[in-house]
Design a protein around this motif. Structure first.
Motif, PDB file in Angstrom:
ATOM      1  N   GLN A 202       0.831  -1.198   0.000  1.00 21.95           N
ATOM      2  CA  GLN A 202       0.000   0.000   0.000  1.00 21.95           C
ATOM      3  C   GLN A 202       0.868   1.251   0.000  1.00 21.95           C
ATOM      4  N   ASP A 203       1.969   1.229   0.748  1.00 13.43           N
ATOM      5  CA  ASP A 203       2.884   2.367   0.719  1.00 13.43           C
ATOM      6  C   ASP A 203       3.393   2.626  -0.694  1.00 13.43           C
ATOM      7  N   GLU A 204       3.751   1.573  -1.402  1.00 12.29           N
ATOM      8  CA  GLU A 204       4.227   1.735  -2.780  1.00 12.29           C
ATOM      9  C   GLU A 204       3.114   2.268  -3.677  1.00 12.29           C
ATOM     10  N   SER A 205       1.897   1.769  -3.491  1.00 12.29           N
ATOM     11  CA  SER A 205       0.776   2.218  -4.313  1.00 12.29           C
ATOM     12  C   SER A 205       0.500   3.703  -4.126  1.00 12.29           C
ATOM     13  N   LEU A 206       0.626   4.178  -2.896  1.00 12.03           N
ATOM     14  CA  LEU A 206       0.392   5.603  -2.644  1.00 12.03           C
ATOM     15  C   LEU A 206       1.409   6.468  -3.373  1.00 12.03           C
ATOM     16  N   LEU A 207       2.642   6.022  -3.427  1.00 13.96           N
ATOM     17  CA  LEU A 207       3.660   6.767  -4.170  1.00 13.96           C
ATOM     18  C   LEU A 207       3.287   6.857  -5.649  1.00 13.96           C
ATOM     19  N   ARG A 208       2.862   5.753  -6.216  1.00 18.42           N
ATOM     20  CA  ARG A 208       2.478   5.756  -7.639  1.00 18.42           C
ATOM     21  C   ARG A 208       1.235   6.606  -7.872  1.00 18.42           C
TER      22      ARG A 208
END
Length: 231
Positions: A202-208
């Motif tokens: 989820q952290d990675e998805s928020l960056l994208r």
């Protein structure tokens, strides 16, 4: 029960807690000094010998000093909501302070830039999901195209049983660093109750979602994860 804001006030506004802060990350974050060195190297890949860097959550001045020691031609804008932590930054930065502009508040008080790079270390987990999305969008909007952004925070699996296991590992590490077991347990309970900890995916998805590309994990230290991405 204390709120996240009350927890931050206790940790970052209380004079005794602020005075003890410089030792806290070293006890809680595995390989803290090496992590800061890795961040400096990742920034240098794109920034080179000169550049203007935005540091979100700059109170305490620890990463600012590492960056300033390594790169005498870099300049910095540091943002933090705690006056006491900003004062600690001034003390720690010493002669480097002439290259640093410190701003009291959250990301909205930061200059528009554009900056050559930005960091947000050990800060995102204090923001709830909506605020985190706003922070990421605001940071990206202040960066030059392809500028690096590095974020690092508490981040671990949240499925049933996994969250508890990772919190227990965090506590065990802090105790192994010399922290009193009772205080370590209290800290873990406060983290569990009041901080917004996401699954790494989820952290990675928020960056994208905020518009960052080439998101890569560069650091994993028990309960902490760090990513480098690009505007």
């Amino acid at each position: 029960m204390a709120s996240s804001k009350e927890l931050q006030k206790a940790a970052f506004h209380d004079p005794k807690a602020v005075a003890q802060y410089p030792d806290s990350p070293r006890r809680a974050v595995p390989g803290f000094a090496d992590m800061q060195r890795m961040v400096t190297l990742l920034l240098t890949e794109r920034v080179g010998n000169s550049g203007r860097i935005l540091v979100v959550g700059a109170g305490g001045g620890l990463e600012l000093k590492v960056f300033a020691d390594a790169k005498p031609s870099w300049t910095f804008d540091g943002v933090d909501p705690s006056p006491a932590m900003l004062e600690l930054s001034r003390q720690i930065l010493g002669p480097h302070l002439s290259r640093v502009a410190l701003h009291e508040g959250k990301i909205d008080v930061a200059p528009e830039g554009p900056f050559d790079a930005a960091t947000c270390l050990l800060t995102m987990h204090f923001a709830d999901l909506d605020e985190r999305k706003q922070m990421l969008t605001a940071i990206r909007g202040r960066l030059k195209p392809n500028a690096p952004f590095i974020t690092l925070q508490l981040s671990f699996p949240q499925a049933d049983g996994e969250r508890e296991q990772w919190l227990a590992r965090y506590t065990a590490y802090v105790v192994s660093s010399g922290v009193d077991p009772q205080k370590a347990s209290q800290a873990s309970e406060a983290i569990d109750s009041h901080l917004t900890i996401l699954d790494p995916q989820q952290d990675e998805s928020l960056l994208r979602e905020a518009g960052f590309s080439d998101v890569s994990l560069f650091y994993a230290g028990l309960a902490f994860r760090g990513w480098v991405s690009y505007a």
